[in-house]
Scaffold this active site. Sequence first.
Site, PDB file in Angstrom:
ATOM      1  N   HIS A  53       9.300  17.515  -1.968  1.00 39.79           N
ATOM      2  CA  HIS A  53       9.036  17.047  -3.325  1.00 39.79           C
ATOM      3  C   HIS A  53       9.800  18.025  -4.216  1.00 39.79           C
ATOM      4  CE1 HIS A  53       5.086  15.544  -1.519  1.00 39.79           C
ATOM      5  NE2 HIS A  53       5.805  14.482  -1.803  1.00 39.79           N
ATOM      6  N   ASP A  56       7.945  21.134  -4.579  1.00 38.06           N
ATOM      7  CA  ASP A  56       7.851  21.986  -3.378  1.00 38.06           C
ATOM      8  C   ASP A  56       9.026  22.959  -3.423  1.00 38.06           C
ATOM      9  OD1 ASP A  56       5.699  20.560  -2.151  1.00 38.06           O
ATOM     10  OD2 ASP A  56       7.117  19.105  -1.304  1.00 38.06           O
ATOM     11  N   GLU A 178      10.397   4.289  -0.904  1.00 41.74           N
ATOM     12  CA  GLU A 178       9.374   4.318   0.148  1.00 41.74           C
ATOM     13  C   GLU A 178       8.261   3.341  -0.232  1.00 41.74           C
ATOM     14  OE1 GLU A 178       7.942   8.261   1.117  1.00 41.74           O
ATOM     15  OE2 GLU A 178       6.100   7.442   1.980  1.00 41.74           O
ATOM     16  N   ASP A 252      -4.729   5.683   3.591  1.00 43.41           N
ATOM     17  CA  ASP A 252      -3.513   6.098   4.278  1.00 43.41           C
ATOM     18  C   ASP A 252      -3.833   7.323   5.140  1.00 43.41           C
ATOM     19  OD1 ASP A 252      -0.930   6.678   4.980  1.00 43.41           O
ATOM     20  OD2 ASP A 252      -0.248   7.155   2.953  1.00 43.41           O
ATOM     21  N   ASP A 254      -2.095   8.805   7.879  1.00 46.56           N
ATOM     22  CA  ASP A 254      -1.047   9.727   8.355  1.00 46.56           C
ATOM     23  C   ASP A 254      -1.415  10.394   9.672  1.00 46.56           C
ATOM     24  OD1 ASP A 254       0.398   9.140   6.040  1.00 46.56           O
ATOM     25  OD2 ASP A 254      -0.372  10.860   4.949  1.00 46.56           O
TER      26      ASP A 254
HETATM   27 MN   LIG Z   1       1.105   8.035   4.438  1.00 46.17          MN
END
Ligand SMILES: [Mn+2]
Length: 349
Positions: A53, A56, A178, A252, A254
């Site tokens: 990001h 980041d 995305e 989500d 992950d």
């Molecule tokens: Mn995800």
Amino acid sequence: MPDKQKTEYRFSFGPWNIHEGADPFGPAVRDSFSFDEKLKMYKKMGFDGVQFHDDDAVPDMNKLKRQQIITKAKKLSQKLKNAGLSAEFVAPRLWEDYRTIDGAYTSNNSACRKYAIERTKRAIDIANILGTNLIVLWLAREGTYIREAKDSRKAVQRLVEAMNAMLEYDSKIRIAIEPKPNEPMDQAYIPTTGHALAIAQLTTHPERVGVNIESAHAILAGLDPSDEMGFALSFNKLWTVHLNDQNGLKFDEDKTFGAVNLRRAFNQVDILDKYGYGRSGEFIGLDVKAMRTQKKEISHLHLKNSREMFLKLLHLVRTIDRKKWQEYIKVRNYEGLEIFILNNLMNVV
Ligand SMILES: [Mn+2]
């Protein structure tokens, strides 16, 4: 047509994938690793690429002037070089600032939309210095909580205008959208690969707008990730992936790649390897989250395990008896083919 040349894969993840375990219902449960500590973990686990990001890369960038951001990005660039790592992409984080509460590029407030575009330009500056031309756009808050709050026709136009501004700002950058159908929003404007590739055609440079496909996001849209990948590969527009796994239609998750559905993971590795993904320098990106129960010292295993799952499945897709596979197809014996695949996945052939 697929050719026989074998791809040497390179792997990447983002620093957010080593985290403290906070979730919407509870605080952090592990002490943080510093960014420098995280960097040291990449090579040890077999990773060569870092996904960023923008903040980041340059923390607190909203408080800094463009020149200060550039200076800090240069320092980071040197640090990456010293560690033998490369930056895979930079993604503007457009979902945490107070000016993005109602969305970024599609906000109803013009000053907020302007902020989003300026912030994105800084992300592009950072990408330039880190030596990558890939910008990932997760359009987190570009959607609605209630249908009546925004105009979907106008929203698409605003997304196109934002991307045009990016493409014009830098003639080298490529944008990988995305897609994700929901979360944090009730409904997102670009929910699937098809939407992303369609909106690319409305921009001034469609050839520089592609996708980042995340397995979990495709599953949340009720789609098969490997088919989404095949679709994007057909357009030569699969420029990065976020491999992970997801247990049905919920938040989500992950999860570790292959942890929920091994067969679904197998099919993703198969389509990627069959059609030369990675041969133009694309990374195998893993966007996985450690379980909240994991202790700090072992809160990196989900990354190591996901990479190993990919490699084990890669071995299988490269050694499976393709002749037998084709024979089942030839006589239309899909019941036979199904058991053949399951037996291979269980290693009982
Ligand atoms: Mn995800």
